[in-house]
Design an enzyme around this catalytic site. Structure first.
Site, mmCIF file in Angstrom:
data_model
loop_
_atom_site.group_PDB
_atom_site.id
_atom_site.type_symbol
_atom_site.label_atom_id
_atom_site.label_comp_id
_atom_site.label_asym_id
_atom_site.label_seq_id
_atom_site.Cartn_x
_atom_site.Cartn_y
_atom_site.Cartn_z
ATOM 1 N N HIS A 112 0.841 -1.191 0.000
ATOM 2 C CA HIS A 112 0.000 0.000 0.000
ATOM 3 C C HIS A 112 0.878 1.243 0.000
ATOM 4 O O HIS A 112 1.884 1.322 0.715
ATOM 5 C CB HIS A 112 -0.928 0.014 1.216
ATOM 6 C CG HIS A 112 -2.079 0.944 1.063
ATOM 7 N ND1 HIS A 112 -2.036 2.251 1.479
ATOM 8 C CD2 HIS A 112 -3.301 0.771 0.496
ATOM 9 C CE1 HIS A 112 -3.188 2.845 1.196
ATOM 10 N NE2 HIS A 112 -3.980 1.969 0.598
ATOM 11 N N HIS A 113 0.508 2.233 -0.824
ATOM 12 C CA HIS A 113 1.361 3.408 -1.030
ATOM 13 C C HIS A 113 1.518 4.242 0.239
ATOM 14 O O HIS A 113 2.447 5.052 0.351
ATOM 15 C CB HIS A 113 0.786 4.273 -2.152
ATOM 16 C CG HIS A 113 1.826 4.962 -2.978
ATOM 17 N ND1 HIS A 113 2.974 5.507 -2.439
ATOM 18 C CD2 HIS A 113 1.905 5.200 -4.316
ATOM 19 C CE1 HIS A 113 3.695 6.047 -3.403
ATOM 20 N NE2 HIS A 113 3.072 5.868 -4.542
ATOM 21 N N SER A 114 0.628 4.073 1.217
ATOM 22 C CA SER A 114 0.762 4.836 2.457
ATOM 23 C C SER A 114 1.994 4.423 3.247
ATOM 24 O O SER A 114 2.437 5.156 4.133
ATOM 25 C CB SER A 114 -0.489 4.668 3.324
ATOM 26 O OG SER A 114 -0.692 3.306 3.675
#
Length: 493
Positions: free
Chosen positions: A167-169
């Site tokens: 996930h890009h977070s």
């Protein structure tokens, strides 16, 4: 409706106020504004990296390698939690990583495996379909937001394939790639970390010392940067309200972020790219911008019966990490015992216009691309957009900032990036890597182009919405053809 519900499942689970207070005081760390942005349904971005392996890796070997490296990193061993007070301020909370939840060996029929052994193109298509299908299997927010799918099937380039989803977070693309490389070792020496090409730095010899000419040089440089920043900032703000790219067959429609993407890739010669770079006196990134411009011109010209209109506005939204990325050694140390290396999403945006046009001389694509990139290098656009986003979030709220960011990205045509990889062969979890092919899905664009260097190869990876771009392999052909005609042109240069 099903896609939107699947996206909402990624929201982190709430915890009680008492537990949240204890976490915030003892363990929790707030998510950065950029990490919070990637939690929003319209920016639910996931980084997907397809890894070609030289040999089969058993589940035990894979888990052992991850246990000693990635599973020890703070972000990869934490979950995102939100308290019940309604503040919607999520925090990172450390948790115990159960690798059984993250390492996945899907069942593949014997018939498919046998067909791929006879015809590796079957394996290529299977990997494409499987990777695209991950969109419909969202990450479980009760666990750290990453997984690794191992596909024991032969493809045209590799013995078997891994699909790494993050996930890009958890971090920006450059930092995450650096972290992944910190998990690898040279196959020639499994005690050594991979080495990356040294970044080219501008020489300050011409302006050393002090004197009236030096002072004038710095004043002129400041004015150039200030003017370019002013122009780019105006165009950036305008893009949030009314300035849109030309509607072409590569631009996404409303809701494109909620649709799955197909990932395709092609291997190019890094030596050919370096030959063009040396002949033109530019950088590898300049060459890639020029090659991409030529390929987009060729691809789009078919939509206009070979007569490409003038002044097409085709832009890419570039995410720029404004904080220096930790080095591979610092990241490796972080996974061993923790370190003071900085981590997280601290990014600004830049909008880069591709010179899409008809050129009699293929080298004009490189020249035009160099001119565009040079103006971006001589500006503080990324810093301006980063600071502006913080001000907007603080004064107008996070929802307003998300809406403006979504409009800017939606009003541009594609995403583009170029990531530097190792110069020597590296191994991951005991197997040599044949190729590294990163990409992303979940953002409001129909086309994403990534370039990833490794050894003497350059991998180009496309992520496309097939409703908009039903023929991504033709675009790969155009990129390969454009590189070849530019390479041929330098022999006459």
């Amino acid at each position: 409706m099903r896609n939107r519900l699947a996206v909402k499942m990624l929201r982190p689970p709430p915890i009680s106020p008492m537990t949240a207070a204890a976490t915030a005081e003892e363990e929790g760390e707030p998510l950065s504004p950029a990490a919070r942005l990637f939690r929003q349904p319209q920016f639910n971005c996931h980084i997907v990296t397809i890894l070609g392996f030289g040999k089969f890796i058993s589940a035990d070997e894979m888990k052992s390698g991850l246990e000693a490296t990635l599973a020890r990193h703070p972000r990869f061993s934490s979950v995102q939690v939100t308290d019940l007070s309604g503040s919607d301020k999520p925090r990172w909370v450390p948790t115990k990583v159960n690798l059984d939840n993250h390492v996945i060996y899907p069942d593949i029929s014997d018939a498919t495996t046998a067909a791929a052994a006879d015809d590796p193109v079957v394996g290529d298509r299977f990997v494409e379909d499987y990777t695209s299908g991950l969109y419909h299997s969202p990450l479980d927010p009760s666990h750290p937001l990453w997984d690794l799918h191992f596909l024991p099937i032969r493809t045209s380039e590799a013995t078997c394939v891994g699909v790494f989803r993050i996930h890009h977070s958890l971090g920006d693309g450059i930092s995450l790639m650096s972290l992944f490389l910190a998990c690898t070792r040279r196959t020639s020496d499994y005690e050594s970390l991979p080495s990356l090409p040294a970044a080219r730095r501008r020489s300050a010899a011409a302006v050393s010392g002090f004197g009236p000419w030096v002072l004038l040089f710095w004043i002129w440089t400041f004015l150039v940067y200030a003017w370019n920043t002013l122009v780019h900032a105006f165009l950036f703000v305008a893009s949030a309200f009314f300035l849109k790219d030309t509607r072409t067959r590569i631009m996404g429609s409303e809701g494109v972020e909620f649709r799955p993407k197909r990932f395709v890739h092609r291997t190019l010669s890094l030596d050919d790219i370096k030959d063009i770079k040396n002949a033109m006196g530019c950088t590898i990134n300049d060459v890639l911008v020029g090659v991409t411009s030529a390929a987009l011109s060729r691809y789009l010209s078919r939509s206009y019966d070979g007569c490409l209109p003038k002044n097409l506005r085709i832009r890419t939204s570039l995410l720029v990490n404004i904080r220096p990325t930790p080095g591979i050694n610092a990241l490796a140390e972080m996974m061993r015992k923790g370190s003071g290396a900085k981590w997280g999403n601290q990014m600004g945006y830049m909008l880069l216009r591709f010179p899409v046009m008809e050129c009699e001389d293929p080298l004009d694509y490189i020249r035009k691309g160099m001119a565009v990139v040079e103006k971006k290098k001589k500006s503080w656009e990324a810093i301006f957009t980063y600071i502006s986003s913080l001000v907007i979030v603080k004064t107008l709220g996070f929802k307003v900032g998300t809406i403006l960011c979504h409009r800017i990205v939606s009003n541009t045509s594609l995403s583009f990036s170029n990531i530097v990889g190792p110069m020597e062969e590296v191994g991951f979890c005991g197997s040599p890597l044949v190729y590294i092919a990163p990409s992303v899905y979940g953002h409001p664009q129909a086309l994403t182009i990534h370039f990833q260097s490794y050894l003497n190869k350059m991998k180009v990876v496309l992520a496309v919405d097939e409703l908009v771009i039903p023929d991504p392999h033709k675009l790969l052909d155009d990129i390969s053809h454009s590189l070849q005609i530019i390479k041929d042109a330098i022999t006459r240069f």
